[in-house]
Design an enzyme around this catalytic site. Sequence first.
Site, PDB file in Angstrom:
ATOM      1  N   ARG A  64      26.774 -79.410 -26.297  1.00 19.26           N
ATOM      2  CA  ARG A  64      28.061 -78.714 -26.172  1.00 19.26           C
ATOM      3  C   ARG A  64      29.030 -79.532 -25.318  1.00 19.26           C
ATOM      4  O   ARG A  64      30.222 -79.626 -25.627  1.00 19.26           O
ATOM      5  CB  ARG A  64      27.862 -77.333 -25.547  1.00 19.26           C
ATOM      6  CG  ARG A  64      27.291 -76.296 -26.517  1.00 19.26           C
ATOM      7  CD  ARG A  64      27.320 -74.924 -25.895  1.00 19.26           C
ATOM      8  NE  ARG A  64      26.625 -73.948 -26.745  1.00 19.26           N
ATOM      9  CZ  ARG A  64      25.824 -73.003 -26.281  1.00 19.26           C
ATOM     10  NH1 ARG A  64      25.605 -72.917 -24.982  1.00 19.26           N
ATOM     11  NH2 ARG A  64      25.242 -72.149 -27.104  1.00 19.26           N
ATOM     12  N   ASP A  80      27.024 -71.872 -33.058  1.00 18.48           N
ATOM     13  CA  ASP A  80      25.625 -72.292 -33.151  1.00 18.48           C
ATOM     14  C   ASP A  80      25.236 -72.502 -34.607  1.00 18.48           C
ATOM     15  O   ASP A  80      25.694 -71.789 -35.502  1.00 18.48           O
ATOM     16  CB  ASP A  80      24.715 -71.238 -32.517  1.00 18.48           C
ATOM     17  CG  ASP A  80      24.759 -71.289 -30.998  1.00 18.48           C
ATOM     18  OD1 ASP A  80      25.421 -72.195 -30.453  1.00 18.48           O
ATOM     19  OD2 ASP A  80      24.130 -70.417 -30.358  1.00 18.48           O
ATOM     20  N   ASP A  82      22.706 -71.807 -36.380  1.00  8.04           N
ATOM     21  CA  ASP A  82      22.016 -70.777 -37.166  1.00  8.04           C
ATOM     22  C   ASP A  82      22.858 -69.512 -37.334  1.00  8.04           C
ATOM     23  O   ASP A  82      22.402 -68.543 -37.928  1.00  8.04           O
ATOM     24  CB  ASP A  82      20.650 -70.422 -36.556  1.00  8.04           C
ATOM     25  CG  ASP A  82      20.680 -70.339 -35.039  1.00  8.04           C
ATOM     26  OD1 ASP A  82      21.792 -70.306 -34.482  1.00  8.04           O
ATOM     27  OD2 ASP A  82      19.605 -70.317 -34.431  1.00  8.04           O
ATOM     28  N   ASP A 166      25.202 -70.606 -20.844  1.00  8.36           N
ATOM     29  CA  ASP A 166      26.442 -70.082 -21.417  1.00  8.36           C
ATOM     30  C   ASP A 166      26.989 -68.914 -20.594  1.00  8.36           C
ATOM     31  O   ASP A 166      28.205 -68.721 -20.505  1.00  8.36           O
ATOM     32  CB  ASP A 166      26.242 -69.660 -22.878  1.00  8.36           C
ATOM     33  CG  ASP A 166      25.036 -68.768 -23.098  1.00  8.36           C
ATOM     34  OD1 ASP A 166      24.256 -68.553 -22.143  1.00  8.36           O
ATOM     35  OD2 ASP A 166      24.855 -68.288 -24.227  1.00  8.36           O
ATOM     36  N   ARG A 194      16.639 -65.713 -36.501  1.00  8.36           N
ATOM     37  CA  ARG A 194      15.809 -66.660 -37.260  1.00  8.36           C
ATOM     38  C   ARG A 194      14.448 -66.061 -37.554  1.00  8.36           C
ATOM     39  O   ARG A 194      13.826 -65.420 -36.710  1.00  8.36           O
ATOM     40  CB  ARG A 194      15.648 -67.954 -36.471  1.00  8.36           C
ATOM     41  CG  ARG A 194      16.934 -68.741 -36.343  1.00  8.36           C
ATOM     42  CD  ARG A 194      16.787 -69.941 -35.433  1.00  8.36           C
ATOM     43  NE  ARG A 194      15.670 -70.805 -35.819  1.00  8.36           N
ATOM     44  CZ  ARG A 194      15.657 -72.118 -35.634  1.00  8.36           C
ATOM     45  NH1 ARG A 194      16.696 -72.719 -35.092  1.00  8.36           N
ATOM     46  NH2 ARG A 194      14.618 -72.834 -35.983  1.00  8.36           N
ATOM     47  N   HIS A 199      14.596 -69.084 -31.218  1.00  4.68           N
ATOM     48  CA  HIS A 199      15.888 -69.105 -30.544  1.00  4.68           C
ATOM     49  C   HIS A 199      15.699 -69.694 -29.154  1.00  4.68           C
ATOM     50  O   HIS A 199      14.739 -69.372 -28.462  1.00  4.68           O
ATOM     51  CB  HIS A 199      16.465 -67.692 -30.429  1.00  4.68           C
ATOM     52  CG  HIS A 199      16.786 -67.080 -31.758  1.00  4.68           C
ATOM     53  ND1 HIS A 199      17.913 -67.428 -32.468  1.00  4.68           N
ATOM     54  CD2 HIS A 199      16.121 -66.173 -32.501  1.00  4.68           C
ATOM     55  CE1 HIS A 199      17.929 -66.735 -33.605  1.00  4.68           C
ATOM     56  NE2 HIS A 199      16.859 -65.972 -33.644  1.00  4.68           N
TER      57      HIS A 199
END
Length: 386
Positions: A64, A80, A82, A166, A194, A199
């Site tokens: 990032r 992201d 996914d 984050d 997912r 994750h």
Amino acid sequence: MPYLVECLKSVEAQTIDPGRIEVIAVDDGSTDGTGEYLEEFAARAAMPVTVIRQENSGGPSGPRNVGLGKAGGRYVFFLDADDRLGPEALERMVAMADENGTDVVLGRVEGINRTPPKSMWGKTLGRTDVFSSNIKFTLSAQKLFRRALLDRHGMRFDESLWTGEDALFTMEAYLRADGVSVLADYTCYYLVGREDGKHVTKTGGYALRFDSARALMNLIAEMVPAGTRRDTLMIRPFLVTLLPQFGPKYLKDDEEVRRHKFELAKPLMDAYWTPEVAQRLKVHERLRLHLVAAGRPDLLADIVEFVRAKRQAAAVLEKRGTRVYLIYPHFRSRAAGLPDSLYLAEAREARAFEGYREASANSFLRRALRKIRRTLPPGGFGTAAA
């Protein structure tokens, strides 16, 4: 892969003029064909695409930061691989920021095989802040940020954190922003669960969660003076990051892990756990965190087992219905010695019980919770300097 395919389709489907989009894709050492697919996408896409391929960094912060360093647009959005965007997401969020002059825009999030935060999507807000809304409960990076804000303060993701990086970045942005917008009437972001469960937020040991909680609490303390506003923000790391370490997982921990969790939690509880934070929580949340702060693992397991079983606590109404006590384990047990005030329901919980009278109940709760100080060891309700 294969989630990236759908992710990039959602980028191509954006209704905003492709000439206004700059895509920077950072391939963080993938081994599944992602890099090659990104190159193919860059060759055919209508908008400019920069593909950066690098050795695996082990976490999301590094890539990032690399992408952020290359960004040239007025706004930055972190997507992201996914997940995916709603078709009008970028057009609507940019328009919202331009119209209101805000530095951060939250677009409504929906989950696909995942459960996203929900409390902040009640209505669209052109301009708000982190103190007068529920945006503190969504600290993921998937927001629209004004790049000038990030550059002005040299903001980057903390690469020493393996989870919760984050939350640190987004909370700082909220606190530094000249206004935040909430776009609640259109789904801008689809959070995809997912099938393999891999994750980043679900990986790593429990100690990483304490690192994340510590970093966020320290940031809040550094940026917000002690008082009501700080306590309001501290609810987030206590509830979302710290409390789950003393939830159902705790019952499966061996004695060594339990002891270590108490050791990791102690400096955070000593510094930031206050009666004002406690009074904002539900009874079972307050009880568990109080026992952590008081160093009472002998009592905690009983409370956690009660919560895990999803049993409804009975209630005792006193003082003509203005006080509602929820009967969790060890209530009025002489051996446990816990104050009644820990079991006193706040208005939002008390309203569920017939006979409750709201008048004066909250003022009593505030007075009663201050008495909790007396049951803690020295420093148990201390406050760190801003």
